[in-house]
Design a protein around this motif. Structure first.
Motif, mmCIF file in Angstrom:
data_model
loop_
_atom_site.group_PDB
_atom_site.id
_atom_site.type_symbol
_atom_site.label_atom_id
_atom_site.label_comp_id
_atom_site.label_asym_id
_atom_site.label_seq_id
_atom_site.Cartn_x
_atom_site.Cartn_y
_atom_site.Cartn_z
ATOM 1 N N HIS B 55 0.829 -1.197 0.000
ATOM 2 C CA HIS B 55 0.000 0.000 0.000
ATOM 3 C C HIS B 55 0.871 1.259 0.000
ATOM 4 C CE1 HIS B 55 -3.382 2.525 0.587
ATOM 5 N NE2 HIS B 55 -2.994 2.954 1.774
ATOM 6 N N ARG B 56 0.601 2.154 -0.950
ATOM 7 C CA ARG B 56 1.381 3.383 -1.038
ATOM 8 C C ARG B 56 0.459 4.576 -1.161
ATOM 9 N NH1 ARG B 56 0.789 -0.140 -5.015
ATOM 10 N NH2 ARG B 56 0.455 0.594 -7.115
ATOM 11 N N ASN B 57 -0.821 4.372 -0.854
ATOM 12 C CA ASN B 57 -1.845 5.404 -0.976
ATOM 13 C C ASN B 57 -1.815 6.080 -2.336
ATOM 14 O OD1 ASN B 57 -4.104 6.564 -0.063
ATOM 15 N ND2 ASN B 57 -3.239 7.272 1.856
ATOM 16 N N HIS B 58 -1.927 5.253 -3.331
ATOM 17 C CA HIS B 58 -1.956 5.686 -4.726
ATOM 18 C C HIS B 58 -2.975 6.796 -4.942
ATOM 19 C CE1 HIS B 58 -2.136 5.068 -9.098
ATOM 20 N NE2 HIS B 58 -3.431 5.150 -8.967
ATOM 21 N N GLU B 59 -4.133 6.676 -4.278
ATOM 22 C CA GLU B 59 -5.197 7.661 -4.504
ATOM 23 C C GLU B 59 -4.783 9.035 -3.996
ATOM 24 O OE1 GLU B 59 -8.697 5.902 -2.829
ATOM 25 O OE2 GLU B 59 -8.635 4.224 -4.231
#
Lengths: 155, 384
Positions: B55-59
């Motif tokens: 998870h890399r907080n793409h959004e």
């Protein structure tokens, strides 16, 4: 193609729910959300049996969080239509759609994880992408990023 | 004498349930994905997927940069199918901006999307066999074909996997000279490869014994759980967004939607083989109808030249396409600025995992591995 005005009129006639058009969807009052879902799912005309997308949007200026649902009918091949519901940012509770649509399970967990929306009636509401001990809700617009230079002692 | 021993009552052997964590570092989980399993003997009684390692907080990354700035990031969602990710994002923004895509660009998009489908399904069949224990020989054959298509992608976009090829209102560059001939040759050589693959696999006794009636997903549950893509179609639900939404120019193509009957792992394998044949049909037709012309609309060209000044009218839109793994959707909200106010990815392999436990209950651990393989997940997209 389903017209939103038509759905709005139908909801008013059959359920007595006052909805309003908002962007590409219909804004439904929170207290009647599940009734609207049940109606759209079971009504012979709509048969919206499939939830395509569920996500939260943080409106910081209005101090509200909006949950957007996209419903689709596999039987009639119509949709998707957007259903929106708004809730207060501080007291962020929305009825869960998971008992009606199993597909909402992980998506609601994601909205809980990143936005802190509590879905009432969800049986397994845990963080899904962030780790369990994480504090705060990183997708909220007022989230303060932690200082990367800060030394954190790990157990 | 012997009778006395037999009639003696003995305490029965009690078995204890065992908790096992499969993954996150395990070749069968296709990336960093964990399954917390409770076992009774070797039978699964409970299974909880654990994700978020990538998870890399793409959004949030996308919400903090220009509209076009997140196009290369969409490549990294499902890194096997960067072309279709690009198309889905471009489609959502085009919907909000109301810009058209020129005819030639539409055909190029269809060609790229269907080539991506070939790449994805070919690699998946290889990896599924890997999970079944045919260690890397089928993957080798699959990758041989995949490489040829990746070479094509390199010739148009400059990159084999992270293509970043689509722009709002068209594509980045026109096709290079000789592209169509090379692509035609690959498409013509694909059926012999598929036949070779099928000769080895489709009627293979071991494959049938391992895959048939394993991980059955019934129609109603599949729809209720928002499963999409080949997994849903293997359960017999006719849901293909290319046919339903007819986005782009898909209404011009003559192709069928293959459906399964049982909804087991075997059907999911076979539906993908049939889908590749339909993709080849679409490709042949697209090569025939591809005509000269601009590859990006005027409005799109201005936006592509100065992405930081590009503004999108206020509003919200949901754009979705039939990606190789299922329904890939982008929900975007604009407040009229140069950045998206909200950017949400409806990732097919993330939502398809909802139903993993139901499919695995009562099966053995080895079956859970192939059930997971048959869903076809990519962790870049699951974790975002």
């Amino acid at each position: 193609m389903i017209q939103l005005e038509e759905v709005k009129a139908e909801l008013e006639k059959s359920l007595g729910v006052q909805t309003e058009l908002s962007g590409s969807g219909l804004l439904v009052p929170k207290s009647r959300l599940l009734d609207v879902f049940k109606f759209l799912k079971e009504n012979a005309k709509y048969q919206m049996d499939y939830i395509s997308n569920l996500c939260a949007v943080d409106y910081l200026k209005q101090s509200q969080i909006e949950i957007v649902y996209h419903l689709y009918s596999m039987r009639n091949k119509t949709g998707p239509i957007g259903i929106k519901v708004r809730t207060d940012r501080q007291d962020c509770i929305v009825p869960s759609a998971t008992p009606l649509f199993r597909g909402a399970e992980f998506q609601e967990r994601e909205a809980f994880d990143l936005y802190g929306v509590k879905f009432e009636g969800h049986t397994d509401l845990r963080r899904i992408l962030m780790w369990d001990g994480f504090e705060g809700f990183p997708m909220r617009k007022d989230y303060v990023h932690e200082d990367e230079d800060r030394y954190v002692e790990h157990p | 004498m012997t009778n006395t021993i037999e009639t003696q009552t003995r305490p029965s052997l009690s078995t204890q349930q065992l908790e096992v964590s499969i993954g996150p570092q395990h070749p069968s989980t296709h990336g960093v994905f964990r399954m917390n399993v409770v076992l009774d003997g070797e039978t699964i009684v409970k299974l909880k997927p654990v994700m978020g390692y990538l998870h890399r907080n793409h959004e949030q990354l996308a919400e903090n940069m220009s509209w076009l700035g997140s196009m290369p990031y969409t490549d990294r969602l499902d890194y096997f199918c960067s072309m279709t990710n690009n198309i889905a994002y471009a489609l959502a923004v085009e919907k909000l901006m109301g810009i058209d895509v020129p005819e030639r660009a539409q055909y190029i998009r269809v060609i790229m999307a269907e080539l991506t489908r070939l790449v994805n399904h070919t690699a998946l069949v290889g990896f599924l066999l890997n999970d079944l224990g045919a260690f890397f020989t089928p993957v080798l054959y699959a990758f041989r074909e995949r490489e040829k298509i990746l070479d094509l992608f390199e010739s148009v976009a400059g990159s084999r996997m992270m293509c970043n090829y689509m722009r709002f209102g068209g594509v980045k560059l026109d096709l290079p000279d000789g592209f169509v001939d090379c692509a035609k040759a690959i498409v013509d050589n694909y059926p012999p490869f598929l036949e070779e693959m099928e000769r080895l696999l489709t009627k293979n006794e071991i494959l049938m014994a391992r895959c048939q009636n394993v991980g059955i997903l019934l129609k109603d549950l599949a729809v209720n759980a928002s499963v999409t893509g080949p997994v849903l179609r293997a359960s017999g639900v006719n849901y293909d967004i290319r046919k339903i939404d007819k986005y782009g120019i898909y209404d011009r193509f003559d192709f069928k939607v293959p459906l399964g009957t049982v909804g087991d792992v075997y059907d999911r394998y076979y539906v993908r083989i049939l889908e590749m044949r339909e993709s080849l049909k679409i490709l042949r037709q697209a090569f025939k109808e591809l005509s000269a012309g601009p590859v990006i609309s005027q409005k799109g060209l201005i936006a592509a030249k100065s992405p930081r000044n590009m503004k999108v009218p206020a509003g919200d839109a949901y754009g979705r396409i039939e990606a190789p793994k299922g329904e890939l959707g982008f929900y975007i909200v604009s407040e009229g600025g140069t950045k998206p106010y909200r950017y949400h990815v409806r990732a097919p392999s993330f939502i398809n995992l909802t139903i993993l436990e139901d499919m695995c209950l009562g099966h053995k651990v080895a079956d859970a591995i192939i059930i997971l393989g048959s869903i076809d997940i990519v962790l870049g997209e699951v974790d975002r």
